[in-house]
Design a protein around this motif. Structure first.
Motif, PDB file in Angstrom:
ATOM      1  N   ILE A  23       1.049  -1.066  -0.104  1.00 22.70           N
ATOM      2  CA  ILE A  23       0.057   0.053   0.175  1.00 22.70           C
ATOM      3  C   ILE A  23       0.905   1.243  -0.036  1.00 22.70           C
ATOM      4  CG2 ILE A  23      -1.636   1.597   1.356  1.00 22.70           C
ATOM      5  CD1 ILE A  23      -2.869  -1.252   2.304  1.00 22.70           C
ATOM      6  N   THR A  24       1.925   1.452   0.917  1.00 24.41           N
ATOM      7  CA  THR A  24       2.774   2.376   0.814  1.00 24.41           C
ATOM      8  C   THR A  24       3.573   2.272  -0.513  1.00 24.41           C
ATOM      9  OG1 THR A  24       3.006   2.016   3.160  1.00 24.41           O
ATOM     10  CG2 THR A  24       4.968   3.393   2.062  1.00 24.41           C
ATOM     11  N   LEU A  25       3.916   1.394  -1.001  1.00 24.41           N
ATOM     12  CA  LEU A  25       4.491   1.724  -2.542  1.00 24.41           C
ATOM     13  C   LEU A  25       3.666   2.133  -3.503  1.00 24.41           C
ATOM     14  CD1 LEU A  25       6.556  -1.644  -2.768  1.00 24.41           C
ATOM     15  CD2 LEU A  25       7.649   0.787  -2.710  1.00 24.41           C
ATOM     16  N   ALA A  26       2.428   1.499  -3.679  1.00 25.11           N
ATOM     17  CA  ALA A  26       1.337   1.953  -4.479  1.00 25.11           C
ATOM     18  C   ALA A  26       1.085   3.498  -4.340  1.00 25.11           C
ATOM     19  CB  ALA A  26       0.122   0.866  -4.444  1.00 25.11           C
ATOM     20  N   LYS A  27       0.846   3.822  -3.100  1.00 24.66           N
ATOM     21  CA  LYS A  27       0.356   5.350  -2.914  1.00 24.66           C
ATOM     22  C   LYS A  27       1.873   6.220  -3.255  1.00 24.66           C
ATOM     23  CE  LYS A  27      -1.747   8.057   0.697  1.00 24.66           C
ATOM     24  NZ  LYS A  27      -2.480   8.065   1.896  1.00 24.66           N
ATOM     25  N   ALA A  28       2.769   5.804  -2.990  1.00 23.36           N
ATOM     26  CA  ALA A  28       3.983   6.707  -3.271  1.00 23.36           C
ATOM     27  C   ALA A  28       4.433   6.839  -4.855  1.00 23.36           C
ATOM     28  CB  ALA A  28       5.334   6.204  -2.526  1.00 23.36           C
ATOM     29  N   LEU A  29       4.038   5.628  -5.468  1.00 23.56           N
ATOM     30  CA  LEU A  29       4.234   5.632  -6.768  1.00 23.56           C
ATOM     31  C   LEU A  29       3.279   5.870  -7.765  1.00 23.56           C
ATOM     32  CD1 LEU A  29       6.674   2.774  -6.574  1.00 23.56           C
ATOM     33  CD2 LEU A  29       7.473   4.714  -6.849  1.00 23.56           C
ATOM     34  N   LYS A  76     -10.319  -3.227   1.448  1.00 22.70           N
ATOM     35  CA  LYS A  76     -10.751  -2.028   2.363  1.00 22.70           C
ATOM     36  C   LYS A  76      -9.771  -1.220   2.911  1.00 22.70           C
ATOM     37  CE  LYS A  76     -13.755  -0.547   6.166  1.00 22.70           C
ATOM     38  NZ  LYS A  76     -13.372   0.531   6.097  1.00 22.70           N
ATOM     39  N   LYS A  77      -8.677  -2.058   3.450  1.00 22.50           N
ATOM     40  CA  LYS A  77      -7.499  -1.362   3.964  1.00 22.50           C
ATOM     41  C   LYS A  77      -6.973  -0.362   2.949  1.00 22.50           C
ATOM     42  CE  LYS A  77      -3.612  -2.655   6.912  1.00 22.50           C
ATOM     43  NZ  LYS A  77      -2.720  -3.563   7.590  1.00 22.50           N
ATOM     44  N   ALA A  78      -6.662  -0.896   1.863  1.00 24.62           N
ATOM     45  CA  ALA A  78      -6.053  -0.124   0.716  1.00 24.62           C
ATOM     46  C   ALA A  78      -6.664   1.113   0.582  1.00 24.62           C
ATOM     47  CB  ALA A  78      -5.879  -1.114  -0.292  1.00 24.62           C
ATOM     48  N   THR A  79      -8.023   0.779   0.291  1.00 20.01           N
ATOM     49  CA  THR A  79      -9.047   1.994  -0.146  1.00 20.01           C
ATOM     50  C   THR A  79      -8.997   2.884   1.172  1.00 20.01           C
ATOM     51  OG1 THR A  79     -10.513   0.628  -1.245  1.00 20.01           O
ATOM     52  CG2 THR A  79     -11.468   2.380  -0.721  1.00 20.01           C
ATOM     53  N   ASP A  80      -9.074   2.732   2.319  1.00 18.88           N
ATOM     54  CA  ASP A  80      -9.123   3.391   3.268  1.00 18.88           C
ATOM     55  C   ASP A  80      -7.620   4.405   3.430  1.00 18.88           C
ATOM     56  OD1 ASP A  80     -11.687   2.654   4.268  1.00 18.88           O
ATOM     57  OD2 ASP A  80     -10.737   1.508   5.778  1.00 18.88           O
ATOM     58  N   ALA A  81      -6.858   3.779   2.862  1.00 20.20           N
ATOM     59  CA  ALA A  81      -5.338   4.475   2.777  1.00 20.20           C
ATOM     60  C   ALA A  81      -5.197   5.131   1.630  1.00 20.20           C
ATOM     61  CB  ALA A  81      -4.182   3.434   2.755  1.00 20.20           C
ATOM     62  N   GLY A  82      -6.156   5.066   0.775  1.00 18.12           N
ATOM     63  CA  GLY A  82      -6.290   6.130  -0.396  1.00 18.12           C
ATOM     64  C   GLY A  82      -5.717   5.461  -1.631  1.00 18.12           C
ATOM     65  N   VAL A  83      -5.539   4.060  -1.496  1.00 19.48           N
ATOM     66  CA  VAL A  83      -5.062   3.227  -2.728  1.00 19.48           C
ATOM     67  C   VAL A  83      -6.236   2.467  -3.329  1.00 19.48           C
ATOM     68  CG1 VAL A  83      -3.438   1.710  -3.495  1.00 19.48           C
ATOM     69  CG2 VAL A  83      -2.838   3.261  -1.882  1.00 19.48           C
ATOM     70  N   GLN A  84      -6.541   2.641  -4.654  1.00 20.59           N
ATOM     71  CA  GLN A  84      -7.546   1.494  -5.325  1.00 20.59           C
ATOM     72  C   GLN A  84      -6.891   0.186  -5.268  1.00 20.59           C
ATOM     73  OE1 GLN A  84     -10.471   3.366  -4.584  1.00 20.59           O
ATOM     74  NE2 GLN A  84     -10.862   2.027  -6.167  1.00 20.59           N
ATOM     75  N   ALA A  85      -7.431  -0.902  -5.013  1.00 19.06           N
ATOM     76  CA  ALA A  85      -6.954  -2.072  -5.314  1.00 19.06           C
ATOM     77  C   ALA A  85      -8.023  -3.091  -5.802  1.00 19.06           C
ATOM     78  CB  ALA A  85      -6.614  -2.534  -4.010  1.00 19.06           C
ATOM     79  N   ASP A  86      -7.582  -3.981  -6.480  1.00 15.32           N
ATOM     80  CA  ASP A  86      -8.385  -5.055  -7.216  1.00 15.32           C
ATOM     81  C   ASP A  86      -7.905  -6.128  -6.365  1.00 15.32           C
ATOM     82  OD1 ASP A  86      -6.348  -5.765  -8.790  1.00 15.32           O
ATOM     83  OD2 ASP A  86      -7.774  -6.119 -10.568  1.00 15.32           O
ATOM     84  N   THR A  87      -8.721  -7.401  -6.212  1.00 14.54           N
ATOM     85  CA  THR A  87      -8.535  -8.585  -5.705  1.00 14.54           C
ATOM     86  C   THR A  87      -8.593  -9.804  -6.635  1.00 14.54           C
ATOM     87  OG1 THR A  87     -10.756  -8.909  -4.845  1.00 14.54           O
ATOM     88  CG2 THR A  87      -9.339  -7.605  -3.483  1.00 14.54           C
ATOM     89  N   ALA A  88      -7.919 -10.817  -6.406  1.00 18.84           N
ATOM     90  CA  ALA A  88      -8.288 -12.107  -7.002  1.00 18.84           C
ATOM     91  C   ALA A  88      -7.939 -13.271  -6.045  1.00 18.84           C
ATOM     92  CB  ALA A  88      -7.106 -12.169  -8.232  1.00 18.84           C
ATOM     93  N   LEU A  89      -8.717 -14.179  -6.237  1.00 19.66           N
ATOM     94  CA  LEU A  89      -8.763 -15.584  -5.445  1.00 19.66           C
ATOM     95  C   LEU A  89      -8.209 -16.505  -6.609  1.00 19.66           C
ATOM     96  CD1 LEU A  89      -9.370 -16.883  -2.843  1.00 19.66           C
ATOM     97  CD2 LEU A  89     -11.197 -17.824  -3.665  1.00 19.66           C
ATOM     98  N   LEU A  90      -6.982 -17.004  -6.217  1.00 20.46           N
ATOM     99  CA  LEU A  90      -6.164 -17.876  -7.204  1.00 20.46           C
ATOM    100  C   LEU A  90      -6.544 -19.257  -6.618  1.00 20.46           C
ATOM    101  CD1 LEU A  90      -2.673 -16.020  -7.106  1.00 20.46           C
ATOM    102  CD2 LEU A  90      -4.731 -15.566  -8.510  1.00 20.46           C
ATOM    103  N   GLU A  91      -7.029 -19.847  -7.761  1.00 22.35           N
ATOM    104  CA  GLU A  91      -7.437 -21.181  -7.366  1.00 22.35           C
ATOM    105  C   GLU A  91      -7.511 -21.982  -8.871  1.00 22.35           C
ATOM    106  OE1 GLU A  91     -11.433 -21.710  -5.538  1.00 22.35           O
ATOM    107  OE2 GLU A  91     -12.158 -20.085  -6.768  1.00 22.35           O
TER     108      GLU A  91
END
Length: 155
Positions: A23-29, A76-91
């Motif tokens: 999250i820190t990296l995504a936000k900074a970059l 939600k943690k990422a969004t609360d930190a101001g970073v948009q994130a998508d998710t994937a369940l790998l199976e």
């Protein structure tokens, strides 16, 4: 620099630290973040005779639900930190393939398919018998990853 960051989570303290780092990296970059979780059903599928005592399909479904909930909380943690994130369940639907693949292989395949620039993951620092028995996803990632890799140590 990194524009597409993939982070693998497993609900451990170390993986939470890796998520924080991603999250820190995504936000900074100004990078895009993808959060993945591997629904590792291999231990359930490979346990001989386990189906005689419990409903393997029900256990696998519970694992998928738990993985989905974990991903939602991480997003939600990422969004609360101001970073948009998508998710994937790998199976995999292929149960034979599932029983023979390591978690790191799933992560690397997910990173390649998504065209990640970097993979962020936690390292538990297991040694001795625990490492032999449980394995070491971080070590496998170092061997298998075709992208840059950021490993976050546990406390």
């Amino acid at each position: 620099m990194y524009k597409r960051i993939l982070v693998a989570v497993d609900d451990s303290a170390t993986s939470n630290a890796a998520l924080d780092e991603a999250i820190t990296l995504a936000k900074a970059l100004g990078a895009t973040l993808r959060i993945v979780h591997v629904a590792d059903e291999a231990p359930v599928r490979s346990a001989v005779g386990l189906e005689a005592i419990l409903d393997v399909t029900q256990v696998e479904e519970a694992m998928r639900k738990a993985g989905t909930a974990l991903l939602e909380a991480a997003a939600k943690k990422a969004t609360d930190a101001g970073v948009q994130a998508d998710t994937a369940l790998l199976e995999s639907e292929d149960k034979i393939e599932l029983a023979h693949r390591r978690v790191a292989e799933w992560i690397v395949e997910g990173a390649t398919a998504w065209q990640a620039d970097v993979i962020v993951a936690g390292t538990h620092g297991r040694r001795g018998f625990a490492r032999l028995f449980v394995g070491n996803v971080a070590e496998d990632l170092v061997r298998l990853a075709t992208t840059s890799l950021v490993l976050v140590r546990g406390k």
